[in-house]
Design an enzyme around this catalytic site. Structure first.
Site, PDB file in Angstrom:
ATOM      1  N   GLU A 126      14.216 -32.822   3.732  1.00  0.00           N
ATOM      2  CA  GLU A 126      14.944 -33.669   2.772  1.00  0.00           C
ATOM      3  C   GLU A 126      15.671 -34.764   3.527  1.00  0.00           C
ATOM      4  OE1 GLU A 126      17.035 -32.275  -0.592  1.00  0.00           O
ATOM      5  OE2 GLU A 126      16.151 -30.286  -0.534  1.00  0.00           O
ATOM      6  N   ALA A 131       9.615 -39.596  12.015  1.00  0.00           N
ATOM      7  CA  ALA A 131       9.250 -38.886  13.252  1.00  0.00           C
ATOM      8  C   ALA A 131       8.268 -37.747  12.951  1.00  0.00           C
ATOM      9  CB  ALA A 131      10.505 -38.341  13.934  1.00  0.00           C
ATOM     10  N   GLU A 144       0.831  -1.210   0.000  1.00  0.00           N
ATOM     11  CA  GLU A 144       0.000   0.000   0.000  1.00  0.00           C
ATOM     12  C   GLU A 144       0.866   1.260   0.000  1.00  0.00           C
ATOM     13  OE1 GLU A 144      -0.104  -2.620   1.930  1.00  0.00           O
ATOM     14  OE2 GLU A 144      -2.018  -2.891   2.945  1.00  0.00           O
ATOM     15  N   LEU A 153      22.972 -29.104   0.211  1.00  0.00           N
ATOM     16  CA  LEU A 153      21.671 -28.479   0.487  1.00  0.00           C
ATOM     17  C   LEU A 153      21.617 -26.996   0.134  1.00  0.00           C
ATOM     18  CD1 LEU A 153      20.573 -30.202   3.835  1.00  0.00           C
ATOM     19  CD2 LEU A 153      20.101 -30.885   1.488  1.00  0.00           C
ATOM     20  N   ALA A 160      21.959 -51.228  -1.886  1.00  0.00           N
ATOM     21  CA  ALA A 160      22.309 -52.179  -0.825  1.00  0.00           C
ATOM     22  C   ALA A 160      23.254 -51.514   0.175  1.00  0.00           C
ATOM     23  CB  ALA A 160      22.957 -53.420  -1.448  1.00  0.00           C
ATOM     24  N   GLY A 195      16.316 -38.399   5.771  1.00  0.00           N
ATOM     25  CA  GLY A 195      16.165 -39.824   5.550  1.00  0.00           C
ATOM     26  C   GLY A 195      14.984 -40.363   6.337  1.00  0.00           C
ATOM     27  N   PRO A 196      14.851 -41.691   6.366  1.00  0.00           N
ATOM     28  CA  PRO A 196      13.693 -42.340   6.978  1.00  0.00           C
ATOM     29  C   PRO A 196      13.464 -41.982   8.448  1.00  0.00           C
ATOM     30  CG  PRO A 196      15.078 -43.940   5.826  1.00  0.00           C
ATOM     31  CD  PRO A 196      15.794 -42.631   5.756  1.00  0.00           C
ATOM     32  N   THR A 197      14.516 -41.826   9.245  1.00  0.00           N
ATOM     33  CA  THR A 197      14.324 -41.630  10.689  1.00  0.00           C
ATOM     34  C   THR A 197      13.592 -40.319  10.974  1.00  0.00           C
ATOM     35  OG1 THR A 197      16.459 -42.701  10.929  1.00  0.00           O
ATOM     36  CG2 THR A 197      15.524 -41.717  12.907  1.00  0.00           C
ATOM     37  N   THR A 204      21.664 -38.305   7.742  1.00  0.00           N
ATOM     38  CA  THR A 204      21.776 -38.002   6.308  1.00  0.00           C
ATOM     39  C   THR A 204      23.079 -37.256   6.011  1.00  0.00           C
ATOM     40  OG1 THR A 204      19.389 -37.958   6.008  1.00  0.00           O
ATOM     41  CG2 THR A 204      20.668 -36.722   4.404  1.00  0.00           C
TER      42      THR A 204
HETATM   43  C1  AOF Z   1       0.071  -5.028   4.521  1.00  0.00           C
HETATM   44  N1  AOF Z   1       0.685  -4.843   3.330  1.00  0.00           N
HETATM   45  O1  AOF Z   1       2.263  -5.349   1.828  1.00  0.00           O
HETATM   46  C2  AOF Z   1       2.160  -6.636   3.779  1.00  0.00           C
HETATM   47  C3  AOF Z   1       1.462  -6.860   5.008  1.00  0.00           C
HETATM   48  O2  AOF Z   1       7.095  -6.303  10.032  1.00  0.00           O
HETATM   49  P1  AOF Z   1       6.234  -5.660   8.991  1.00  0.00           P
HETATM   50  O3  AOF Z   1       5.998  -4.210   9.289  1.00  0.00           O
HETATM   51  O4  AOF Z   1       6.756  -5.867   7.592  1.00  0.00           O
HETATM   52  O5  AOF Z   1       4.773  -6.365   9.060  1.00  0.00           O
HETATM   53  C4  AOF Z   1       4.630  -7.692   8.647  1.00  0.00           C
HETATM   54  C5  AOF Z   1       3.171  -8.151   8.745  1.00  0.00           C
HETATM   55  O6  AOF Z   1       2.312  -7.261   8.047  1.00  0.00           O
HETATM   56  C6  AOF Z   1       2.960  -9.522   8.100  1.00  0.00           C
HETATM   57  O7  AOF Z   1       3.108 -10.572   9.004  1.00  0.00           O
HETATM   58  C7  AOF Z   1       1.522  -9.432   7.612  1.00  0.00           C
HETATM   59  O8  AOF Z   1       0.601  -9.705   8.655  1.00  0.00           O
HETATM   60  C8  AOF Z   1       1.411  -7.973   7.213  1.00  0.00           C
HETATM   61  N2  AOF Z   1       1.842  -7.846   5.823  1.00  0.00           N
HETATM   62  N3  AOF Z   1       0.424  -6.054   5.321  1.00  0.00           N
HETATM   63  O9  AOF Z   1      -0.820  -4.260   4.880  1.00  0.00           O
HETATM   64  C9  AOF Z   1       1.710  -5.584   2.925  1.00  0.00           C
HETATM   65  N4  AOF Z   1       3.213  -7.387   3.426  1.00  0.00           N
HETATM   66 ZN    ZN Z   2       0.961  -2.908   6.013  1.00  0.00          ZN
END
Ligand code: AOF
Ligand code: ZN
Length: 334
Positions: free
Chosen positions: A267, A275, A54, A205, A165, A269-271, A197
């Protein structure tokens, strides 16, 4: 203007700008329309610490925002986080109407619609809500329940084995599937493996074959109690690494959430995978099935005879000579 769908579709497109990262913050787009219905400003959010959509769009519109409408893909925030509240910025700019798609699911930022209404701004909510929510699907699930979205990725042979194997490492999938796997990595905040792993396969990674997103390299996380020798690739300087000794799956996820991670790729392994599955902490399975018949060797989940959950296939796709199967598991309540 009474039908805001077309403008909202543009705001949702802006939210998905290639520069918009997936990370701690959602992806948000905003379009400012003047009283005549002409677009006078556009903005998208570039990640935690940068201006919200905004504020960017209001900056683009300048004085032409006065008397106009802000069309945003997410409910404007009412809180002071790293940046000041968007509700204040919209009110100060003289916007008379705010149209948004998805409500902000966080307790801190949410509730902006009420603040705007109290200030006399006309508020329309829920326009293309579903589409906007899909853009931030994993983020929304994570913040609603308080721990990251978990995708488990596994490459398996046609007979369901993950190694040869004696656990010998085998390159199962081809280049197309490998690129897909790296794109998955690029998208997440953290990649988790067990210490077993790291000892058996020495994976690096890191994100290769695809560009890194602006949020940067995901943190490499090792869970488990086995000592990691200093020469392991996971300890190199190419990306951050976090060693978490003896962590329970849920503790691991809680700790990563506190670090700002909303999306985790398992990413292991099985263990470790077993879990996480037993505790109902896996949201999505990504199986890369190779046309190789190994005949012997460990299976993906040797200790898990049954899975008390309904697996729902979301997507199947041929990836070169391999096959991708994406499936969701039921989500546990927070
Ligand atoms: C909005 N417009 O473009 C976004 C929003 O730490 P801040 O100030 O960046 O706030 C992060 C939080 O704001 C985020 O967790 C989400 O709830 C909201 N994001 N809000 O009005 C935006 N990115
Ligand atoms: Zn905002």
């Amino acid at each position: 203007m009474s039908n805001w769908n077309a403008v909202m579709a543009e705001a949702i497109d802006l939210a998905q700008h290639p520069g918009a990262p997936r990370g701690e913050n959602p992806r948000v787009g905003c379009v400012i329309v003047d009283a005549d219905g002409d677009v006078v400003g556009r903005g998208w959010h570039g990640g935690a610490g940068t201006d919200h959509a905004e504020v960017v769009a209001l900056g683009d519109a300048g004085s032409r925002a006065r008397g106009g409408t802000a069309v945003v893909s997410l409910e404007p925030c009412r809180h002071t986080g790293r940046t000041p509240p968007c509700t204040g910025a919209l009110i100060d700019a003289g916007v008379v109407r705010v149209v948004f798609a998805q409500s902000d699911p966080t307790s801190t930022a949410g509730g902006g619609a009420d603040v705007l209404r109290e200030a006399g701004v006309d508020v329309v909510s829920g326009v293309l809500e579903h589409q906007a929510q899909e853009v931030n699907r994993e983020w929304t699930i994570a913040v609603q329940r308080g721990y990251p979205y978990v995708t488990a990725k596994c490459a398996v042979s046609l007979d369901g084995r993950v190694a040869g194997a004696e656990g010998r490492r085998v390159q199962l999938t081809g280049s197309v599937a490998n690129i897909y796997a790296h794109a998955l990595r690029a998208r997440v905040g953290a990649i988790v493996v067990g210490s077993g792993t790291v000892l058996a396969d020495d994976p690096q990674l890191t994100v290769r074959h695809v560009p890194l997103l602006p949020a940067g390299a995901p943190v490499r996380v090792v869970v488990g109690n086995r000592e990691i020798p200093a020469d392991r690739k996971i300890l190199d300087a190419t990306a951050p690494t976090k060693i978490m000794r003896g962590h329970e799956p849920r503790d691991t996820l809680d700790s990563l959430f506190d670090d700002g991670v909303r999306d985790v790729l398992l990413e292991s392994g099985p263990t470790v995978l077993g879990a996480f599955l037993r505790e109902g902490l896996v949201d999505e399975l990504v199986w890369l099935v190779a046309g190789t018949w190994l005949g012997s060797g460990p299976r993906a989940l040797p200790g898990l005879d049954r899975l008390d959950a309904k697996v729902e296939i979301m997507e199947t796709q041929a990836l070169g000579e391999d096959v991708l199967v994406r499936a969701t598991l039921p989500r546990k309540a927070a």
